[in-house]
Design a protein around this motif. Structure first.
Motif, PDB file in Angstrom:
ATOM      1  N   ASP A 135       0.834  -1.205   0.000  1.00  0.00           N
ATOM      2  CA  ASP A 135       0.000   0.000   0.000  1.00  0.00           C
ATOM      3  C   ASP A 135       0.869   1.255   0.000  1.00  0.00           C
ATOM      4  O   ASP A 135       0.610   2.209  -0.737  1.00  0.00           O
ATOM      5  CB  ASP A 135      -0.927  -0.010   1.223  1.00  0.00           C
ATOM      6  N   GLU A 136       1.905   1.239   0.818  1.00  0.00           N
ATOM      7  CA  GLU A 136       2.833   2.388   0.863  1.00  0.00           C
ATOM      8  C   GLU A 136       3.512   2.606  -0.476  1.00  0.00           C
ATOM      9  O   GLU A 136       3.657   3.738  -0.934  1.00  0.00           O
ATOM     10  CB  GLU A 136       3.900   2.159   1.945  1.00  0.00           C
ATOM     11  N   ARG A 139       0.983   3.957  -3.261  1.00  0.00           N
ATOM     12  CA  ARG A 139       0.387   5.280  -3.069  1.00  0.00           C
ATOM     13  C   ARG A 139       1.200   6.346  -3.786  1.00  0.00           C
ATOM     14  O   ARG A 139       2.404   6.186  -3.981  1.00  0.00           O
ATOM     15  CB  ARG A 139       0.325   5.635  -1.576  1.00  0.00           C
ATOM     16  N   ASP A 140       0.525   7.432  -4.144  1.00  0.00           N
ATOM     17  CA  ASP A 140       1.274   8.553  -4.706  1.00  0.00           C
ATOM     18  C   ASP A 140       2.120   9.182  -3.610  1.00  0.00           C
ATOM     19  O   ASP A 140       1.869   9.004  -2.421  1.00  0.00           O
ATOM     20  CB  ASP A 140       0.339   9.601  -5.327  1.00  0.00           C
ATOM     21  N   GLY A 141       3.112   9.897  -3.967  1.00  0.00           N
ATOM     22  CA  GLY A 141       4.015  10.502  -2.986  1.00  0.00           C
ATOM     23  C   GLY A 141       5.349   9.795  -2.905  1.00  0.00           C
ATOM     24  O   GLY A 141       6.242  10.226  -2.179  1.00  0.00           O
ATOM     25  N   ASP A 177      -7.139  -1.672   1.202  1.00  0.00           N
ATOM     26  CA  ASP A 177      -6.201  -0.599   0.867  1.00  0.00           C
ATOM     27  C   ASP A 177      -6.331  -0.172  -0.596  1.00  0.00           C
ATOM     28  O   ASP A 177      -6.234   1.021  -0.916  1.00  0.00           O
ATOM     29  CB  ASP A 177      -4.762  -1.050   1.148  1.00  0.00           C
ATOM     30  N   LYS A 180      -9.332   2.127  -0.956  1.00  0.00           N
ATOM     31  CA  LYS A 180      -9.026   3.468  -0.448  1.00  0.00           C
ATOM     32  C   LYS A 180      -8.200   4.263  -1.448  1.00  0.00           C
ATOM     33  O   LYS A 180      -8.467   5.445  -1.691  1.00  0.00           O
ATOM     34  CB  LYS A 180      -8.275   3.370   0.889  1.00  0.00           C
ATOM     35  N   ARG A 181      -7.189   3.607  -2.013  1.00  0.00           N
ATOM     36  CA  ARG A 181      -6.334   4.307  -2.975  1.00  0.00           C
ATOM     37  C   ARG A 181      -7.144   4.794  -4.177  1.00  0.00           C
ATOM     38  O   ARG A 181      -6.975   5.932  -4.635  1.00  0.00           O
ATOM     39  CB  ARG A 181      -5.190   3.387  -3.454  1.00  0.00           C
ATOM     40  N   LEU A 184     -10.040   7.502  -3.110  1.00  0.00           N
ATOM     41  CA  LEU A 184      -9.506   8.791  -2.666  1.00  0.00           C
ATOM     42  C   LEU A 184      -8.517   9.395  -3.663  1.00  0.00           C
ATOM     43  O   LEU A 184      -7.943  10.455  -3.407  1.00  0.00           O
ATOM     44  CB  LEU A 184      -8.829   8.639  -1.292  1.00  0.00           C
ATOM     45  N   LYS A 186      -5.568   8.279  -4.473  1.00  0.00           N
ATOM     46  CA  LYS A 186      -4.229   8.279  -3.872  1.00  0.00           C
ATOM     47  C   LYS A 186      -3.265   7.310  -4.562  1.00  0.00           C
ATOM     48  O   LYS A 186      -2.142   7.116  -4.100  1.00  0.00           O
ATOM     49  CB  LYS A 186      -4.329   7.895  -2.383  1.00  0.00           C
ATOM     50  N   SER A 187      -3.706   6.702  -5.643  1.00  0.00           N
ATOM     51  CA  SER A 187      -2.862   5.723  -6.312  1.00  0.00           C
ATOM     52  C   SER A 187      -1.766   6.411  -7.124  1.00  0.00           C
ATOM     53  O   SER A 187      -2.019   7.398  -7.817  1.00  0.00           O
ATOM     54  CB  SER A 187      -3.706   4.831  -7.227  1.00  0.00           C
TER      55      SER A 187
END
Length: 206
Positions: A135-136, A139-141, A177, A180-181, A184, A186-187
């Motif tokens: 998941d970490e 995720r974007d970022g 997870d 959620k990504r 939201l 956040k992928s």
């Protein structure tokens, strides 16, 4: 005996500075070239002949992996680093297998069996942490990580996934997870998400 003979010939007929390269060449021709065959034949002979001392060396590798792996898996205070530590440990073992044992099948199986044992010492927890680790990464970022590097990391994590027995636990956390990504936004990459799902389908079906 042959190495001693070469050493004696060097003392009698050659200059002293020739000794080192001569012995190195003899070792390469007599030993290094034949290591894969020696290991393959040797393991069968050890088993058939009940050569306990030789087999104990192989057992020593298994004991080392289990002991070292146990210190990684069972330390609850280091849970956040468990997956990355396991990946580093596995990479180290793979390097040793290739460089020291020429990818010998018997040693390869010893590593696999030992790793499967240690990663399941704590029921379900490693499965959960592997899902969280993914998941970490997904995720974007994650700045500074190329898609190729990310794909490489995912493939390495997939090796750990194969060892875990609680795949249903992993699936539950991964699904949550993933949702959620996506919901939201956040992928890091939809293509990478699809690639990972494809890898998982290959491993354990739809």
């Amino acid at each position: 005996m042959r190495l001693n003979e070469e050493n004696e010939r060097c003392l009698l007929y050659l200059d002293a500075f020739m000794r080192k390269p001569l012995i190195a060449t003899a070792e390469r021709q007599l030993l290094e070239r034949h290591i894969p065959a020696i290991l393959d034949k040797g393991f069968m002979m050890l088993m058939d002949g009940h050569r306990i001392e030789g087999l104990q060396r192989m057992q020593a590798i298994s004991s080392y992996i289990r002991r070292t792996g146990q210190s990684i898996v069972m330390d609850e205070e280091k849970d956040k680093d468990m997956v990355s530590s396991l990946l580093e440990f596995k990479a180290s073992l793979d390097s040793i297998l290739e460089e020291s044992f020429s990818k010998n099948e018997a040693f390869c199986n010893t590593i696999k069996d030992s790793f499967e044992h240690l990663i399941n010492l704590r029921q379900n927890r490693p499965a959960e942490l592997i899902a969280k680790f993914l998941d970490e990464k997904l995720r974007d970022g994650n700045k500074g990580t190329s898609e190729e590097e990310l794909e490489g990391t995912l493939d390495k994590v997939l090796v750990l996934f194969r060892f875990i027995q609680g795949k249903d636990v992993f699936e539950a956390f991964y699904k949550k997870d993933l949702a959620k990504r996506l919901l939201l936004g956040k992928s890091a990459s939809i293509d990478t998400e699809k690639s990972m799902i494809s890898k998982l389908k290959t491993e354990c079906g739809s």
